[in-house]
Design an enzyme around this catalytic site. Structure first.
Site, PDB file in Angstrom:
ATOM      1  N   CYS A  17      39.446  44.208  40.468  1.00 41.72           N
ATOM      2  CA  CYS A  17      40.347  45.168  39.823  1.00 41.72           C
ATOM      3  C   CYS A  17      40.510  46.471  40.610  1.00 41.72           C
ATOM      4  O   CYS A  17      41.613  46.988  40.736  1.00 41.72           O
ATOM      5  CB  CYS A  17      39.866  45.483  38.411  1.00 41.72           C
ATOM      6  SG  CYS A  17      40.044  44.101  37.277  1.00 41.72           S
ATOM      7  N   ASP A  86      40.064  34.667  26.961  1.00 36.93           N
ATOM      8  CA  ASP A  86      40.906  35.839  27.157  1.00 36.93           C
ATOM      9  C   ASP A  86      41.496  36.254  25.817  1.00 36.93           C
ATOM     10  O   ASP A  86      41.976  35.409  25.073  1.00 36.93           O
ATOM     11  CB  ASP A  86      42.040  35.472  28.116  1.00 36.93           C
ATOM     12  CG  ASP A  86      42.739  36.656  28.727  1.00 36.93           C
ATOM     13  OD1 ASP A  86      42.758  37.739  28.111  1.00 36.93           O
ATOM     14  OD2 ASP A  86      43.269  36.506  29.837  1.00 36.93           O
ATOM     15  N   ARG A  88      43.585  39.116  25.767  1.00 38.00           N
ATOM     16  CA  ARG A  88      44.609  40.115  26.093  1.00 38.00           C
ATOM     17  C   ARG A  88      45.958  39.757  25.485  1.00 38.00           C
ATOM     18  O   ARG A  88      46.302  38.596  25.325  1.00 38.00           O
ATOM     19  CB  ARG A  88      44.795  40.237  27.606  1.00 38.00           C
ATOM     20  CG  ARG A  88      43.649  40.863  28.308  1.00 38.00           C
ATOM     21  CD  ARG A  88      43.911  40.909  29.771  1.00 38.00           C
ATOM     22  NE  ARG A  88      44.019  39.550  30.291  1.00 38.00           N
ATOM     23  CZ  ARG A  88      44.251  39.263  31.562  1.00 38.00           C
ATOM     24  NH1 ARG A  88      44.396  40.216  32.433  1.00 38.00           N
ATOM     25  NH2 ARG A  88      44.330  38.019  31.959  1.00 38.00           N
TER      26      ARG A  88
END
Length: 133
Positions: A17, A86, A88
């Site tokens: 990231c 996940d 998100r």
């Protein structure tokens, strides 16, 4: 950019990231030097919205995996630790762009299909989608 304290703040070697955030900032500066403007939206929702503790447990599992860490094992480790891969969602992501009055993005630099889809669905035009090296 989705917040990633492991990489953005602590410089974890297991996450990519921070280099992506640095690349985004560099691209904004390059665009400004050419007379344009760039925007980096930094979302305060740690990692895959699983929370920091869960993310660090996943990092730990990856580091201790037989044969060493493998990015390909990220989702398997996440599933083992959190029971899902996940959480998100990006539906509200374009809100910051609308708040800034952005109606068109000439160069969208992101590898997230969810972000791209959310932006386009919100009525913001994307002229060019630039891949991240």
């Amino acid at each position: 950019h989705d917040e990633c304290n492991g990489s953005d703040v602590f410089g974890s070697d297991i996450c990519t990231c921070r280099p992506y955030l640095a690349h985004a900032i560099e691209e904004c500066m390059r665009t400004a030097q050419q007379g344009g403007c760039g925007v980096v939206v930094y979302f305060r929702k740690e990692g895959r919205s699983l929370g920091e503790v869960t993310k660090y447990l996943v990092y730990n599992m990856r580091k201790r995996a037989e044969g060493g860490d493998s990015a390909a094992e990220y989702f398997n480790c996440t599933r083992n630790v959190a029971g899902i891969t996940d959480t998100r969602f990006q539906a509200m992501m374009p809100d910051a762009l609308h708040w800034l009055g952005i109606t068109k993005i000439d160069r969208f630099i992101s590898m997230s299909d969810m972000k791209y889809d959310a932006i386009v669905a919100s009525g913001i035009k994307i002229v060019e989608r630039v891949p991240i090296p």
